[in-house]
Enzyme design. Sequence first.
Site, PDB file in Angstrom:
ATOM      1  N   HIS A  22       0.162   2.386  -6.752  1.00 34.42           N
ATOM      2  CA  HIS A  22       0.857   3.257  -5.802  1.00 34.42           C
ATOM      3  C   HIS A  22      -0.135   4.196  -5.107  1.00 34.42           C
ATOM      4  CE1 HIS A  22       4.188   5.986  -4.464  1.00 34.42           C
ATOM      5  NE2 HIS A  22       3.254   6.907  -4.640  1.00 34.42           N
ATOM      6  N   GLU A  23      -0.984   4.850  -5.889  1.00 38.60           N
ATOM      7  CA  GLU A  23      -1.931   5.806  -5.311  1.00 38.60           C
ATOM      8  C   GLU A  23      -2.968   5.103  -4.438  1.00 38.60           C
ATOM      9  OE1 GLU A  23      -1.357   8.887  -5.367  1.00 38.60           O
ATOM     10  OE2 GLU A  23       0.289   8.728  -6.808  1.00 38.60           O
ATOM     11  N   HIS A  26      -1.750   4.593  -1.004  1.00 41.28           N
ATOM     12  CA  HIS A  26      -1.975   5.770  -0.158  1.00 41.28           C
ATOM     13  C   HIS A  26      -3.395   5.753   0.401  1.00 41.28           C
ATOM     14  CE1 HIS A  26       1.769   7.825  -0.716  1.00 41.28           C
ATOM     15  NE2 HIS A  26       1.625   8.000  -2.014  1.00 41.28           N
ATOM     16  N   HIS A  32       4.935   6.976   1.686  1.00 42.35           N
ATOM     17  CA  HIS A  32       6.082   6.631   0.858  1.00 42.35           C
ATOM     18  C   HIS A  32       7.124   5.897   1.701  1.00 42.35           C
ATOM     19  CE1 HIS A  32       4.777  10.165  -1.791  1.00 42.35           C
ATOM     20  NE2 HIS A  32       4.564   9.066  -2.483  1.00 42.35           N
ATOM     21  N   TYR A  81      10.069   6.095  -3.993  1.00 40.20           N
ATOM     22  CA  TYR A  81      10.397   6.959  -5.124  1.00 40.20           C
ATOM     23  C   TYR A  81      11.531   6.339  -5.942  1.00 40.20           C
ATOM     24  CZ  TYR A  81       7.756  11.170  -3.728  1.00 40.20           C
ATOM     25  OH  TYR A  81       6.778  12.079  -3.443  1.00 40.20           O
TER      26      TYR A  81
END
Length: 385
Positions: A22-23, A26, A32, A81
């Site tokens: 996930h990071e 980014h 998101h 999320y």
Amino acid sequence: MQGGEQEVSFGEGCFYKGVMMHELMHVIGFWHEQSRSDRDDWVVIQWENIQDGMAHNFDKYSQMEVDTLGAPYDYGSIMHYSAVSFSKSGLPTIVARNPTDETLGQRGGFSTTDVQKINQLYSCLGVHPDCGSSFLGGPSGEIKSPMHPQDYHDSLNCKWLINAMGTEPITLSFKEFSVEAGGARCMYDALKVYDGANERAPLLGTYCGETNPPDFRSSGDRMFITFSSDSSHGQRGFVIEYSSVQMLVDCDFDTDMCNLFQDRSDNFDWTRHQGSTPSGQTGPTADHTTRLGHYLFIEASSPQEVGHNAILRSPIYPPRDDGYCLDFYYHMYGVNVGDLNVYLFTGVRQEDLDWSMTGNQGNQWLRASISINPTSNFQETTTVW
């Protein structure tokens, strides 16, 4: 994302594969999933359940700020999320409008759409860049084989996801077709059509040879097409037209903001309201349509100052041969009324002032109609000064 080397640090509680994936998404330029401008069509944010001071994590951004690459909203994205992220009570902070068997906020790995978006952003879809965009949206469009009308290249692996961005089915029509034949199973070069968003969807057919495949109509709002070629003997290829019947937008603000969103660079916001405006001797006493419904208004009285503005933006729309018509009612009444402007915005500059009205127009709803004929993708922006 800034170019060049990106530094990443992981603290306690983050040493899990899904969290790190996930990071790293980014790091390579992705936001998101619930930050998309169209997120309110797919999820409901339960603001009352969010921890104090954490609401900014649920901000929504314009299509100019978050490029979706034309991809459909993905509940199963590793960038989404979970349903209870930043919850102060254990109650949901995000609720899906169209629940599926996909888990909001899963951290098991990339979704199919995650992989397609990474490949799209970094041009990894096929060995030849003329495969083009893997995500195709809007009411209509065209897909051509790489290099068409010249022969396509060897060793291609092209994929296209057509997303009508609505509820209407997609119609697919083949205008030209010349793909190396390889028997009934198309053993050499092959075009495949799927009724859905990826290769796990029902396969509608595999095609090669010189005969146009039949027209197709999807069962939903997405179709997926793949084209592969072997290491020899390219041919002219194909031209495919797709279209989806989309209803004209007709909205009265009784249920939501009608897909309009607040600009983040202005001084204050528009408010969805019912009945009379708070200040006396200004604004309407009721909406135009039913007298019992909702409308959008801005409060021009204190603490607003001269020069302050409030901006609404529309979604991005594609150009159309017959153009568009923007039809709306406005109410400008009171001593502090400024300017109401409608601009055509292409993402590069505000190039056209489509319509403008200034000052007190009396205690009445008035109608405005604007013809719009853009030549590229555009937004309409409504600004009050």
